[in-house]
Design a protein around this motif. Structure first.
Motif, PDB file in Angstrom:
ATOM      1  N   ASN A 241       0.831  -1.187   0.000  1.00 27.05           N
ATOM      2  CA  ASN A 241       0.000   0.000   0.000  1.00 27.05           C
ATOM      3  C   ASN A 241       0.875   1.250   0.000  1.00 27.05           C
ATOM      4  O   ASN A 241       2.106   1.161   0.025  1.00 27.05           O
ATOM      5  CB  ASN A 241      -0.936  -0.003   1.209  1.00 27.05           C
ATOM      6  N   PHE A 242       0.227   2.418  -0.021  1.00 25.09           N
ATOM      7  CA  PHE A 242       0.966   3.672  -0.113  1.00 25.09           C
ATOM      8  C   PHE A 242       1.846   3.916   1.105  1.00 25.09           C
ATOM      9  O   PHE A 242       2.922   4.507   0.987  1.00 25.09           O
ATOM     10  CB  PHE A 242       0.008   4.850  -0.321  1.00 25.09           C
ATOM     11  N   TYR A 243       1.404   3.466   2.288  1.00 24.96           N
ATOM     12  CA  TYR A 243       2.227   3.645   3.493  1.00 24.96           C
ATOM     13  C   TYR A 243       3.540   2.875   3.345  1.00 24.96           C
ATOM     14  O   TYR A 243       4.624   3.424   3.552  1.00 24.96           O
ATOM     15  CB  TYR A 243       1.472   3.173   4.730  1.00 24.96           C
ATOM     16  N   GLY A 244       3.440   1.599   2.983  1.00 30.34           N
ATOM     17  CA  GLY A 244       4.645   0.801   2.785  1.00 30.34           C
ATOM     18  C   GLY A 244       5.519   1.352   1.676  1.00 30.34           C
ATOM     19  O   GLY A 244       6.746   1.361   1.774  1.00 30.34           O
ATOM     20  N   ASP A 245       4.880   1.833   0.613  1.00 30.50           N
ATOM     21  CA  ASP A 245       5.646   2.367  -0.511  1.00 30.50           C
ATOM     22  C   ASP A 245       6.367   3.654  -0.126  1.00 30.50           C
ATOM     23  O   ASP A 245       7.497   3.894  -0.572  1.00 30.50           O
ATOM     24  CB  ASP A 245       4.727   2.617  -1.703  1.00 30.50           C
ATOM     25  N   SER A 246       5.729   4.493   0.711  1.00 31.28           N
ATOM     26  CA  SER A 246       6.390   5.736   1.131  1.00 31.28           C
ATOM     27  C   SER A 246       7.655   5.426   1.934  1.00 31.28           C
ATOM     28  O   SER A 246       8.665   6.116   1.815  1.00 31.28           O
ATOM     29  CB  SER A 246       5.425   6.603   1.941  1.00 31.28           C
ATOM     30  N   LYS A 247       7.611   4.360   2.750  1.00 26.24           N
ATOM     31  CA  LYS A 247       8.798   3.949   3.493  1.00 26.24           C
ATOM     32  C   LYS A 247       9.846   3.329   2.561  1.00 26.24           C
ATOM     33  O   LYS A 247      11.047   3.546   2.732  1.00 26.24           O
ATOM     34  CB  LYS A 247       8.412   2.950   4.582  1.00 26.24           C
ATOM     35  N   TRP A 248       9.381   2.570   1.583  1.00 22.91           N
ATOM     36  CA  TRP A 248      10.290   1.910   0.648  1.00 22.91           C
ATOM     37  C   TRP A 248      11.017   2.930  -0.231  1.00 22.91           C
ATOM     38  O   TRP A 248      12.216   2.823  -0.483  1.00 22.91           O
ATOM     39  CB  TRP A 248       9.521   0.913  -0.192  1.00 22.91           C
ATOM     40  N   GLN A 249      10.289   3.943  -0.699  1.00 21.52           N
ATOM     41  CA  GLN A 249      10.933   4.963  -1.524  1.00 21.52           C
ATOM     42  C   GLN A 249      11.991   5.718  -0.723  1.00 21.52           C
ATOM     43  O   GLN A 249      13.050   6.067  -1.255  1.00 21.52           O
ATOM     44  CB  GLN A 249       9.888   5.940  -2.065  1.00 21.52           C
ATOM     45  N   ALA A 250      11.715   5.968   0.557  1.00 19.35           N
ATOM     46  CA  ALA A 250      12.718   6.621   1.409  1.00 19.35           C
ATOM     47  C   ALA A 250      13.907   5.696   1.651  1.00 19.35           C
ATOM     48  O   ALA A 250      15.066   6.123   1.613  1.00 19.35           O
ATOM     49  CB  ALA A 250      12.081   7.026   2.734  1.00 19.35           C
ATOM     50  N   ASP A 251      13.604   4.427   1.912  1.00 20.94           N
ATOM     51  CA  ASP A 251      14.628   3.398   2.139  1.00 20.94           C
ATOM     52  C   ASP A 251      15.625   3.397   0.988  1.00 20.94           C
ATOM     53  O   ASP A 251      16.851   3.429   1.181  1.00 20.94           O
ATOM     54  CB  ASP A 251      13.904   2.048   2.268  1.00 20.94           C
ATOM     55  N   ARG A 252      15.100   3.384  -0.223  1.00 19.91           N
ATOM     56  CA  ARG A 252      15.967   3.357  -1.405  1.00 19.91           C
ATOM     57  C   ARG A 252      16.639   4.705  -1.637  1.00 19.91           C
ATOM     58  O   ARG A 252      17.807   4.780  -2.004  1.00 19.91           O
ATOM     59  CB  ARG A 252      15.151   2.967  -2.628  1.00 19.91           C
ATOM     60  N   GLY A 253      15.855   5.775  -1.431  1.00 20.58           N
ATOM     61  CA  GLY A 253      16.377   7.113  -1.718  1.00 20.58           C
ATOM     62  C   GLY A 253      17.569   7.488  -0.870  1.00 20.58           C
ATOM     63  O   GLY A 253      18.556   8.055  -1.374  1.00 20.58           O
ATOM     64  N   VAL A 254      17.531   7.175   0.419  1.00 20.54           N
ATOM     65  CA  VAL A 254      18.662   7.546   1.279  1.00 20.54           C
ATOM     66  C   VAL A 254      19.890   6.699   0.956  1.00 20.54           C
ATOM     67  O   VAL A 254      21.028   7.183   1.034  1.00 20.54           O
ATOM     68  CB  VAL A 254      18.297   7.436   2.775  1.00 20.54           C
ATOM     69  N   ARG A 255      19.668   5.448   0.556  1.00 15.63           N
ATOM     70  CA  ARG A 255      20.811   4.582   0.234  1.00 15.63           C
ATOM     71  C   ARG A 255      21.502   5.004  -1.055  1.00 15.63           C
ATOM     72  O   ARG A 255      22.693   4.746  -1.244  1.00 15.63           O
ATOM     73  CB  ARG A 255      20.357   3.120   0.151  1.00 15.63           C
ATOM     74  N   GLN A 256      20.766   5.652  -1.937  1.00 15.56           N
ATOM     75  CA  GLN A 256      21.379   6.131  -3.175  1.00 15.56           C
ATOM     76  C   GLN A 256      22.387   7.249  -2.932  1.00 15.56           C
ATOM     77  O   GLN A 256      23.235   7.526  -3.783  1.00 15.56           O
ATOM     78  CB  GLN A 256      20.294   6.618  -4.138  1.00 15.56           C
ATOM     79  N   LEU A 257      22.302   7.878  -1.764  1.00 20.51           N
ATOM     80  CA  LEU A 257      23.214   8.976  -1.440  1.00 20.51           C
ATOM     81  C   LEU A 257      24.525   8.497  -0.844  1.00 20.51           C
ATOM     82  O   LEU A 257      25.450   9.279  -0.648  1.00 20.51           O
ATOM     83  CB  LEU A 257      22.527   9.931  -0.451  1.00 20.51           C
ATOM     84  N   GLN A 258      24.618   7.221  -0.548  1.00 23.58           N
ATOM     85  CA  GLN A 258      25.819   6.687   0.099  1.00 23.58           C
ATOM     86  C   GLN A 258      27.032   6.790  -0.812  1.00 23.58           C
ATOM     87  O   GLN A 258      26.955   6.557  -2.017  1.00 23.58           O
ATOM     88  CB  GLN A 258      25.598   5.234   0.490  1.00 23.58           C
ATOM     89  N   ASP A 259      28.164   7.157  -0.244  1.00 23.07           N
ATOM     90  CA  ASP A 259      29.437   7.132  -0.966  1.00 23.07           C
ATOM     91  C   ASP A 259      30.537   6.753   0.018  1.00 23.07           C
ATOM     92  O   ASP A 259      30.261   6.379   1.161  1.00 23.07           O
ATOM     93  CB  ASP A 259      29.720   8.472  -1.668  1.00 23.07           C
TER      94      ASP A 259
END
Length: 561
Positions: free
Chosen positions: A393-411
């Motif tokens: 659902n949208f709640y789970g997806d909002s957490k998933w998009q954040a989960d992925r988004g913050v990891r994309q910033l890793q260096d």
């Protein structure tokens, strides 16, 4: 060939139960002469030539597929065509005969295990799409257009409705295909499909030139193997790694690391999210047991003042701000957008600010909800290292998009640690635990259902966080208690903790089984209470980090004290 194409067309029964055809789309102008006449003639002419010229290649691929994994050479799937009518799309089979049918690749557990050796080559080169030339010849597809959605990809179909992209013939390739392909999020893909529709509706030479542009762009993408992501929609983080043309998420799991904790360190921690249960619990626990190791500050996100904080003076930023679970079946679009604004956008912005300020570690509280809801009563669910997140659902997806988004910033200078804990409980906790506790303290009897759940006591979480922050490491983590539990066992422990007599009996199990099958909210609540959802133990064991300081019985006694 034309007669065969007409004979093999789908009957009206293919649309039986089609949930899409009654939905309305945004108004667009009627079909132009180019779309209605010239484009179909061009499609069928090129398709006929392609079928004749490529017939030797068709034969060679067919033989290779059969030798590699005996069975059907072609693979058919029900797809959404023009005006959301269903049709059968054809591909060369690239996956084993044992693969679940009509399941999107990103929803399979470890999709790589199902791909054949020949299939891997076909997918990498896009040769598995060649049989769709037949679908173009029979008028179900076009050479250029939005890629046809699977019949059960409601999210994509719904998003395309916003742009009128369901009102044109789907294509073998298209504008979205050459601008990201599998790397695109659903909303991005639909938006690009909408851009294509706008160009198509211009008609004439402009529409023709845009189709040519898409066709030439496809040739380049195929030669470069751009945008192919097995097992997921959307680009994964940099540390995912690429092997045999398959992007993997599974390379940065914390259980693969070995930790060396220096307990003499002193670190400054900034908690983003004032008054949160986890944030306040962590701060209290750290002050009590790690007082010499951490200096902790907290900022509120209810206004813009947190954006003025000097992140550069902190070693770790701990992000706990977010909107908790709501009744996902009874919310409007504005509420959904608020979830994404807070749970997704705010988290990514905080991570970006931390990185730009020179912070070394960012810790983000994701959730087990990114893997969907617990399975219904009687069905088992074990999440392991191969399980691909699939929010329900949208709640789970909002957490998933954040989960992925913050990891994309890793260096190399910015470590991102993401925690996906199961249900957290403890003194003052909110959510499902207080509801269960209230029942256990008042009911004289309780069903003896042998379901299995992963749980996490707040002190165990706080100990894990302290050790993780001292380590400074990034990665994906699944902290949980040392033992699984069941709803019935939890109820017994809660009743014992408050000296309330309760009898756990199987007499009510048939009633639970029946109630779990009732459609709607009632059945959903029963399945939420007695469903199954666990993490594999290996995901939660970390070398050098012993964080389970309380067992289940002790944790419940402390919670109810």
């Amino acid at each position: 060939m034309r007669a065969a194409a007409k004979k093999k067309t789908e009957g009206r029964e293919i649309d039986a139960g089609n949930p899409y055809i009654d939905r309305t789309e945004l108004p667009f102008s009627s079909a132009t002469i180019y779309e209605q006449t010239f484009k179909p003639i061009l499609d069928k002419s090129l398709a006929f030539a392609g079928l004749v010229i490529l017939s030797p290649i068709f034969a060679a691929i067919s033989i290779a597929i059969f030798i590699d994994d005996p069975g059907a050479v072609f693979f058919t799937q029900k797809r959404v065509g023009k005006d959301k009518r269903f049709f059968c799309l054809h591909k060369f089979r690239s996956m084993k005969m044992s693969t679940p049918h009509d399941v999107p690749t990103h929803q399979l557990s470890d999709p790589e295990q199902y791909i054949t050796r020949v299939g891997r080559v076909l997918r990498k080169t896009s040769l598995d799409e060649l049989p769709q030339i037949w679908d173009i010849f029979r008028g179900k597809m076009s050479i250029i257009g939005p890629r046809p959605a699977l019949w059960n990809q409601e999210d994509l179909v719904t998003e395309r409705d916003k742009y009128g992209a369901n009102g044109v013939l789907p294509g073998l390739t298209g504008w979205a295909q050459i601008n990201g392909r599998d790397e695109l999020e659903i909303f991005q893909k639909a938006k690009l499909d909408g851009e294509y529709v706008r160009h198509l509706k211009q008609g004439g030479i402009k529409a023709l030139f845009f189709d040519v542009r898409c066709f030439l762009g496809t040739i380049k993408s195929v030669l470069d193997s751009d945008g192919i992501v097995e097992g997921g929609t959307g680009k994964l983080h940099k540390s995912a790694g690429v092997k045999d043309g398959v992007i993997r998420e599974f390379e940065d799991y914390g259980y693969k690391k070995e930790f060396c904790i220096d307990r003499t360190l002193c670190k400054r921690i900034l908690i983003i999210g004032a008054n949160s249960y986890i944030g306040e619990s962590f701060e209290s626990y750290a002050r009590k047991y790690y007082g010499g190791n951490f200096l902790i500050d907290t900022v509120d996100t209810m206004d813009n003042s947190w954006r003025e904080a000097d992140f550069g003076s902190y070693d770790t930023v701990f992000h706990v701000a977010g909107i908790a679970h709501a009744d996902v079946g009874n919310v409007d679009e504005a509420t959904k957008q608020k979830y994404y604004a807070v749970n997704t956008d705010l988290a990514i912005e905080a991570a970006r600010r931390a990185r730009d300020a020179g912070v070394r570690q960012f810790v983000f509280m994701s959730s087990m909800i990114v893997y969907g809801e617990a399975l219904p009563f009687g069905k088992e669910k074990m999440i392991d290292e191969h399980t691909v997140p699939a929010p329900a659902n949208f709640y789970g997806d909002s957490k998933w998009q954040a989960d992925r988004g913050v990891r994309q910033l890793q260096d190399e200078n910015f470590c991102v640690a993401v925690l996906r804990p199961p249900m957290i409980y403890g003194p003052g906790s909110k959510g499902n635990y207080p509801t269960l506790a209230k029942l256990a303290k008042n009911l004289p009897v309780f069903p003896a259902v042998k379901n299995q759940r992963s749980m996490l006591y707040i002190d165990n979480l706080c100990e894990f966080l302290c050790l993780l922050m001292l380590s400074g490491e990034g990665g994906i983590y699944f902290p949980q208690n040392e033992e699984y539990t069941s709803t019935s066992e939890m109820a017994e422990h809660i009743a014992d903790a408050v000296w309330h007599p309760i009898r756990v009996t199987r007499l009510f199990n048939p009633a639970v089984a029946v109630a779990s099958r009732i459609p709607g909210k009632a059945g959903g609540l029963v399945n939420k209470a007695f469903g199954n959802s666990t993490y594999a133990r290996k995901l939660s064991v970390y070398k050098g980090m012993d964080y389970c300081v309380k067992d289940l019985r002790t944790s419940i006694v402390e919670t109810e004290a």
